[in-house]
Design an enzyme around this catalytic site. Structure first.
Site, short mmCIF file in Angstrom:
data_model
loop_
_atom_site.label_atom_id
_atom_site.label_comp_id
_atom_site.label_asym_id
_atom_site.label_seq_id
_atom_site.Cartn_x
_atom_site.Cartn_y
_atom_site.Cartn_z
N ASP A 179 0.84 -1.18 0.00
CA ASP A 179 0.00 0.00 0.00
C ASP A 179 0.90 1.26 0.00
OD1 ASP A 179 -3.08 0.72 0.42
OD2 ASP A 179 -1.92 2.11 1.65
N TYR A 307 -3.10 11.16 1.27
CA TYR A 307 -3.73 11.10 -0.05
C TYR A 307 -3.72 12.47 -0.72
CZ TYR A 307 -5.33 6.36 0.81
OH TYR A 307 -5.36 5.00 1.04
N HIS A 358 -4.57 -7.61 -0.19
CA HIS A 358 -3.88 -6.35 0.01
C HIS A 358 -3.10 -6.31 1.33
CE1 HIS A 358 -3.31 -2.09 -0.86
NE2 HIS A 358 -3.71 -1.80 0.35
#
Length: 381
Positions: A179, A307, A358
């Site tokens: 990630d 982000y 993930h």
């Protein structure tokens, strides 16, 4: 900038745990979703079940004691306190390895792989597979400081990790991540500051496929295109909110523990290997341990800002450092080897395990450990 490394111990005040129970008891839930699946988000019945378990049965002190078995530290880098675990192997030939988590993960992701990676002999492995581990919390995540200015994107974090490793006396080290941890680790490879010997990633972020690849995709590549297209249209809304308006989102995450839990736990269903509910792939206490790292540190907003910093325009510059990639079947992005080689110019290890998603280190820790061992063990470094 101080280069002092300070000891740190996790010790959450009881008042914070009492406050959590009060908030959980006073939760106002929305109405039930009009579908019988997870397509509109995490279902009401499941959230109510987990919230009740969290309030009545979950024990943070168990998790706190487990974490405090390891050595925790703080150090200031570029004006920000960075929290990290530092677990040295008993093997004198162990190699230094920095493990970086992502969102919505934390250092909790790595709890089941610390033992096998640092002390392989005690876990059925060989001494040659041993690592000294450094496991930091990303800026704005967990117990690390929260940036008060813009600029703490993946590239700055990669530079900070190099400072951290050399500050600990590791002039030559290895790096691994998934990630955001994979994006930071790839940035370490791009920067290639002379200390990192090789990297391993289990989220492979590459640029657009070449014209040749687009014209003649293999069935696997076509499936990868379709998988990522589905993520963009049906699964990526959280990222756009965090990229554009993390502050607005943060008021709900800071005030409601159930809101924070639902925001996180939904991803442990959607990104796991064939899970109907997150409990199919993860222990519920383990899931809540991870949520608690966010809740207790009020890190919903500060973690979302990564982000804003880096998601819209990720660095996809070429990486010449020796690289290993493990493509787990239920990962968000599953590029082919020839696609990955467009960016990773020194790709020395490639693997496609049959299980896992993930959160591989947390979902399939034994396979994750074997991937890390096999990757760095296969490199003549």
């Amino acid at each position: 900038m101080s280069d002092m490394v300070r000891d740190f111990r996790i010790d959450i005040p009881q008042t914070a745990l009492d406050d959590l129970k009060t908030r959980l008891a006073m939760t106002r839930f929305p109405e039930k979703e009009p579908v019988d699946n997870w397509s509109q988000g995490i279902p009401l019945a499941y959230v109510e079940q987990v919230a009740e378990y969290w309030r009545q049965s979950y024990d943070w002190r168990r998790c706190e004691a487990l974490l405090n078995k390891y050595s925790h530290h703080m150090t200031e880098i570029n004006g920000l306190d960075i929290h990290f675990m530092h677990i040295r192997s008993p093997e004198t030939t162990a190699r230094p390895l920095i493990l970086t988590h992502g969102w919505p993960g934390s250092i909790i992701e790595f709890m089941d792989v610390i033992g096998p990676l640092t002390d392989p002999v005690a876990h059925g492995g060989e001494a040659k597979d041993a690592f000294h581990l450094v496991v930091p919390s990303l800026p704005g995540f967990g117990f690390s400081g929260k940036p008060v200015e813009t600029g703490w994107g993946a590239e700055k974090i990669a530079g900070a990790w190099d400072i951290l490793m050399t500050r600990l006396g590791y002039d030559r080290y290895f790096a691994q991540g998934g990630d955001w941890g994979a994006i930071v680790t790839s940035a370490i490879g791009v920067q290639n500051l002379g200390h990192c010997a090789a990297i391993h990633i289990n989220l492979v972020v590459v640029g657009s496929p070449s014209e040749e690849l687009l014209k003649n995709p293999t069935p696997q590549e076509q499936a990868a295109f379709e998988r990522f297209a589905y993520y963009q249209t049906q699964g990526g809304g959280y990222a756009e909110i965090q990229r554009t308006k993390p502050q607005t989102l943060g008021y709900g995450l800071a005030d409601s523990p159930v809101g924070q839990m639902a925001w996180i736990v939904e991803k442990f269903q959607g990104w796991a290997d064939g899970a109907i509910t997150p409990d199919d792939s993860f222990d519920r206490d383990h899931l809540l341990d991870n949520v608690m790292i966010y809740w207790l540190n009020n890190a919903g907003t500060s973690s979302a800002r990564l982000y804003r910093e880096s998601f819209g325009n990720p660095n996809i510059d070429p990486v010449s450092l020796p690289t290993g990639c493990s493509i787990f079947p239920d990962e968000i992005m599953t590029p082919s080897r020839r696609w990955a080689e467009q960016r990773f110019k020194n790709l020395q290890y490639w693997s496609e395990p049959e299980q896992g998603g993930h959160f591989a280190a947390m979902e399939v820790p034994d396979i994750f450990v074997e991937e890390v061992r096999s990757c760095f063990g296969s490199m003549n470094l």
